[in-house]
Design an enzyme around this catalytic site. Sequence first.
Site, PDB file in Angstrom:
ATOM      1  N   ASP A  50       9.225 -54.669 -58.219  1.00 27.67           N
ATOM      2  CA  ASP A  50      10.212 -54.238 -57.226  1.00 27.67           C
ATOM      3  C   ASP A  50       9.989 -54.906 -55.865  1.00 27.67           C
ATOM      4  O   ASP A  50       8.888 -55.386 -55.571  1.00 27.67           O
ATOM      5  CB  ASP A  50      10.087 -52.730 -56.993  1.00 27.67           C
ATOM      6  CG  ASP A  50      10.615 -51.922 -58.173  1.00 27.67           C
ATOM      7  OD1 ASP A  50      10.921 -52.511 -59.212  1.00 27.67           O
ATOM      8  OD2 ASP A  50      10.706 -50.686 -58.024  1.00 27.67           O
ATOM      9  N   HIS A 192       4.723 -54.449 -57.636  1.00 21.72           N
ATOM     10  CA  HIS A 192       5.522 -55.049 -56.560  1.00 21.72           C
ATOM     11  C   HIS A 192       5.072 -56.493 -56.360  1.00 21.72           C
ATOM     12  O   HIS A 192       3.888 -56.719 -56.056  1.00 21.72           O
ATOM     13  CB  HIS A 192       5.353 -54.229 -55.275  1.00 21.72           C
ATOM     14  CG  HIS A 192       5.826 -52.809 -55.422  1.00 21.72           C
ATOM     15  ND1 HIS A 192       5.070 -51.839 -56.050  1.00 21.72           N
ATOM     16  CD2 HIS A 192       6.990 -52.214 -55.059  1.00 21.72           C
ATOM     17  CE1 HIS A 192       5.754 -50.700 -56.058  1.00 21.72           C
ATOM     18  NE2 HIS A 192       6.920 -50.903 -55.459  1.00 21.72           N
TER      19      HIS A 192
HETATM   20 NI    NI Z   1      11.079 -50.337 -53.915  1.00 21.33          NI
END
Ligand code: NI
Length: 243
Positions: A50, A192
Site C-alpha cells: 500500500d 508498504h
Molecule cells: Ni494506506
Amino acid sequence: MGKREFVLGALCLLAVVQLSGNVRERPEAAQADASAALPAETKYIALTFDDGPRKGTTDRLLDGLRERGASATFFVVGERIEENKELLLRMQAEGHQVGNHTWSHARLQGSEEKTICQEVSQTQQALEALLGPGEYWLRPPYGKMDEQERKLVSVPMVQWSIDPRDWELKDTEKVVQAVLKEARPNAIILLHDIYPTSVDAALKIVDALQKEGYWFVTVKELLALNGIEAQPGVLYRSGDAKT
Ligand code: NI
C-alpha cells in the site's frame, strides 16, 4: 449538482458496467496447474503493498520480485500516479495486480458519499488513462468501510489477514519474523513499498516461503484459484472464505 460531480457520478456507473466484460487473467502457475496437475500441497499466498509507488523503493522491490518469479498486488495512491508512471507501467508489464488506494489516502469510513465516490473514481480514472480500461480493486485506507459505504463501490475490495505493522516497526528482521510466524496458505499479507525496510523484508519473506513451497500470486489470482468469484463491494481478507 456541479458538472464535476456529475462526471464523477457517471464514472461510478461506468465502472459497474465494465465489470461484466472483464476477462480474468490467470497466473502461469494456474495454467500449469490446470494442464499438468501440480502436487496437492501447492500453497498460494498474496503479498500486497500500500501507499506507493515510490521511486527508490518500489523499483527495487519490482527488481527483487522479478528475480524470484513472484507476483504481488499494489494498492496505489492516486495522487502519486502522475510522478510514478514508469513504475506503474512496469507493475502491469511484469504481471502484478494494480489496485486503488484512493486519491489522497482518505479514510473512507465515515466519509460523505460524494467524497467516497470522488476519491475512488478519480484514482480509477487515472489508472485507466495510464494502464487502460479495467477493474482496479480497492483497498480502503485503514481497511474499513461500513455496510452502506461498501454499496457505493463497484469493484471488489481487499483487506488482509497478516499485518506486521511494518510502517511502525521499520525493522526488516522483525517484519520478516512477524509475517513468517503467521504465514499460511491463502493469506493476504499487508506491507508498504514506501519503506526500504519493508522492501528488504518482503524479499526475505519471498525467499523463505518459496523454500516452503509457496507460490506468490496476486489477490485476484488467489481468489480465483480458490474458486471465489470476486464481487463488487465485498471486502476480502484472504483466499479462504468469501469475505
Ligand atoms: Ni494506506
